[in-house]
Structures are given as C-alpha cells and as structure tokens.
Scaffold this motif. Structure first.
Motif, short mmCIF file in Angstrom:
data_model
loop_
_atom_site.label_atom_id
_atom_site.label_comp_id
_atom_site.label_asym_id
_atom_site.label_seq_id
_atom_site.Cartn_x
_atom_site.Cartn_y
_atom_site.Cartn_z
N UNK A 36 32.13 -17.96 -39.40
CA UNK A 36 33.42 -17.66 -38.78
C UNK A 36 33.22 -17.18 -37.34
N UNK A 37 32.17 -16.39 -37.13
CA UNK A 37 31.88 -15.92 -35.78
C UNK A 37 31.39 -17.06 -34.90
N UNK A 38 30.56 -17.93 -35.45
CA UNK A 38 30.09 -19.10 -34.70
C UNK A 38 31.25 -19.96 -34.26
N UNK A 39 32.20 -20.17 -35.17
CA UNK A 39 33.37 -20.97 -34.83
C UNK A 39 34.18 -20.30 -33.73
N UNK A 40 34.29 -18.98 -33.78
CA UNK A 40 35.00 -18.24 -32.75
C UNK A 40 34.34 -18.42 -31.39
N UNK A 92 34.05 -7.24 -31.87
CA UNK A 92 32.87 -8.09 -31.99
C UNK A 92 31.85 -7.71 -30.93
N UNK A 93 30.62 -7.44 -31.35
CA UNK A 93 29.55 -7.09 -30.42
C UNK A 93 28.52 -8.22 -30.39
N UNK A 105 16.23 -20.74 -36.97
CA UNK A 105 15.74 -21.21 -38.28
C UNK A 105 15.14 -20.06 -39.09
N UNK A 106 14.48 -19.12 -38.39
CA UNK A 106 13.84 -18.02 -39.08
C UNK A 106 14.77 -16.85 -39.38
N UNK A 107 16.02 -16.91 -38.91
CA UNK A 107 16.98 -15.86 -39.20
C UNK A 107 16.98 -14.71 -38.21
N UNK A 108 16.15 -14.78 -37.16
CA UNK A 108 16.12 -13.72 -36.16
C UNK A 108 17.34 -13.78 -35.25
N UNK A 162 36.16 -10.50 -40.46
CA UNK A 162 35.00 -11.35 -40.20
C UNK A 162 34.65 -11.39 -38.72
N UNK A 163 35.63 -11.07 -37.84
CA UNK A 163 35.40 -11.12 -36.41
C UNK A 163 35.02 -9.77 -35.84
N UNK A 164 34.57 -8.88 -36.71
CA UNK A 164 34.02 -7.61 -36.27
C UNK A 164 32.52 -7.59 -36.56
N UNK A 165 31.85 -6.66 -35.93
CA UNK A 165 30.43 -6.52 -36.21
C UNK A 165 29.55 -7.08 -35.12
N UNK A 166 28.31 -7.37 -35.47
CA UNK A 166 27.31 -7.78 -34.49
C UNK A 166 26.91 -9.24 -34.70
N UNK A 167 26.74 -9.95 -33.59
CA UNK A 167 26.33 -11.35 -33.64
C UNK A 167 25.17 -11.54 -32.68
#
Length: 309
Positions: A274-278, A118-119, A135-138, A86-91
C-alpha cells in the motif's frame, strides 16, 4: 442481508426508481427488483409501495433509509481507516544518485503534505546494490533505472523515460554529437551503475568513438565538469533537474532516441504494498505535468538481459 443490498436500496431511494438505480450500478432492473424483494423478505417488511408507478418508499422504507445510511457510512469508514493506518509508519526507500537530488526532494515534500504520518528513511546507492537490499529485505523498495539484473521475485513499476543525450560546454560550437565526441575529451558515467552500462552500449551500437579522460559516478559531477569546459559526456536528460544545476549545451544523439527508464522495484507480495503504491502515485503526479504534451515518449529498448517478469 449484505452491504451491497443496502447500497442498492439507497440507490433506489436517492434516484427515485428501480430503473435509474439499475443503470447506476450496472445491473439489470429485474436483478435489482429481485435483490430488494429478498431484502424485504429478510426484514419482514415492505420497503416500497408497488401500487405506485414508479414504486415509492413506504413509511417503514423512509425510516429504513436513515438506518441504512448509518450502516453504509460506518462500513465505508472502516475501510478508509484501514487504508489511512497503512499509510503511517516507516518506509525504507533506496534511491540511485541521479534521482536523489532532483526528483526525491519533490517526492518527500508531496508525501509529507499528503501523508504526514508516513516517515521515509532514505538510502542512496547504485542500482545493483539497492536491488540486492530489496531482495534481502533491508529495503522496502527502491527507485532505480533500467533493471539489468534482478530475480523473478521482484516487481518492477516504471514511471518515467528519460532520453540519453550528449551534454557539452555551453559555449561549444553548434555541431552534431558525433563531431563533438571526436573533438572533446569524454567523461564516462561509471559502468558500475546500470545507466552507465546502458550508455556504454549506446556508444557501441551507434558507433560513436570517444577519447575517454575520466570516469565519474554522479550526474552532478559530470555536469559540473562539462560546465567547466573539461569535455563532453552522454547522460540521461533528467526531467526534474536539481536546483542550481550549471547550464550545459544539450545535443541529441544520432539515430533513434534511446531512453533510460526510472521505476520503483519491490518484492512481489510486499507487506508494505500500500505504501509502495502511494509512492508510485506521488511520483506519477510529480512527473505528469512536466512531460512535454503531458505524455512520456515510449522507450527505445536496447538488447539487454531482463529477468523480471
């Protein structure tokens, strides 16, 4: 048979008694005894010799310890791998200008050390713009100051309070804020930014009169102008200042201190929670040792609309 049964069995094997295991897992000794008896019934073997006091492992029980450890270890590893995945990928993270140059670089360095997979993709903007994109998901989340306008679908997690102060040229006379505001031209933080509106209300509520000469939209620009001797301003006192910030005189405003709050905003039920919490953990780890006395002062709240629950 459950994983909890195996963990309880291992607690007893490692501690040497049912009583010690019960204390370790915050259960009664009778409940632990019943749990192990049920496990033995399911396996059809005796794991403990109850003729001894305290009961000791049987030969079968000693052999079962090895298998139980393998199963528990595999079970824990399964969840650990899920967390790491969950801590991999793009945020996609939005950041207000006043946070971009001071706090954000430290955040990216720390996250790079802790989670190299994590990127973080950054986008800078004013709070209202960033909230609309969240709010719009962007955007997946945004670092903003006090959320004056936002829908009830959003989650707000504050992590830092910064006092509003007056900044003056470094060679300004040692006078109180009200007198400096009357003496020097005033450079206002744009009201398009929520912190700018907060500053405007502070000036009005504290009845501080200013002679406005310009409106600027970044703390860096305001600080540079003040350092050059062109006037004074009211800004949040950043705990994490950008490297190379020009020196200015800091003067506290009269009366009770007022703070701008920084926090992370995201939609409720965010798929990247999970990324937000990180990110939030990393932010708190950065600011915690920088606070005076290790604690952040409680904010003095002004009257303002807040739609976030």
């Amino acid at each position: 048979m459950s994983i909890r049964d195996l963990k309880t069995f291992l607690h007893i094997a490692e501690s040497g008694s049912f009583a010690a295991a019960a204390r370790a897992i915050y259960r009664t000794q009778s409940a632990v005894t019943a749990q192990i008896q049920a496990l033995e019934d399911q396996l059809g073997v005796s794991l403990f010799d109850r003729t001894n006091r305290p009961p000791s492992l049987t030969e079968v029980g000693r052999a079962f310890v090895v298998r139980a450890k393998e199963v528990v270890s595999a079970y824990d590893a399964l969840f650990q791998e899920a967390v790491l995945e969950a801590l991999r990928g793009q945020f996609r993270l939005g950041v207000v200008p006043s946070v971009m140059t001071g706090l954000t670089p430290r955040l990216l360095v720390l996250l790079g050390e802790r989670h190299p997979g994590l990127h973080i993709e950054l986008e800078m903007g004013l709070s209202a713009e960033l909230v609309a994109k969240v709010e719009g998901g962007a955007l997946d989340a945004a670092l903003i100051s006090n959320p004056l306008e936002a829908g009830e679908s959003l989650k707000w997690s504050p992590f830092l309070h910064e006092p509003l102060v007056l900044i003056a040229p470094i060679d300004a006379p040692p006078k109180k804020a009200a007198e400096l505001l009357r003496t020097y031209p005033f450079m206002r933080y744009t009201s398009q930014a929520w912190v700018g509106r907060l500053i405007g209300r502070v000036l009005e509520q504290k009845r501080l009169h200013v002679r406005e000469t310009m409106v600027l939209n970044t703390l860096e620009a305001i600080t540079a102008m003040v350092h050059a001797g062109l006037g004074v301003s009211v800004v949040p006192l950043r705990l994490v200042e950008p490297v190379g910030s020009p020196p200015v005189r800091v003067v506290h405003l009269p009366g009770q201190r007022v703070y701008r709050t920084l926090g992370l905003i995201e939609v409720n039920g965010n798929s990247k929670a999970a990324l937000s919490k990180t990110l939030l953990v990393a932010l708190k780890d950065i600011v915690a040792p920088l606070r005076e006395g290790g604690t952040s002062p409680a904010p003095q709240l002004l009257k303002q609309p807040r739609n976030i629950k």
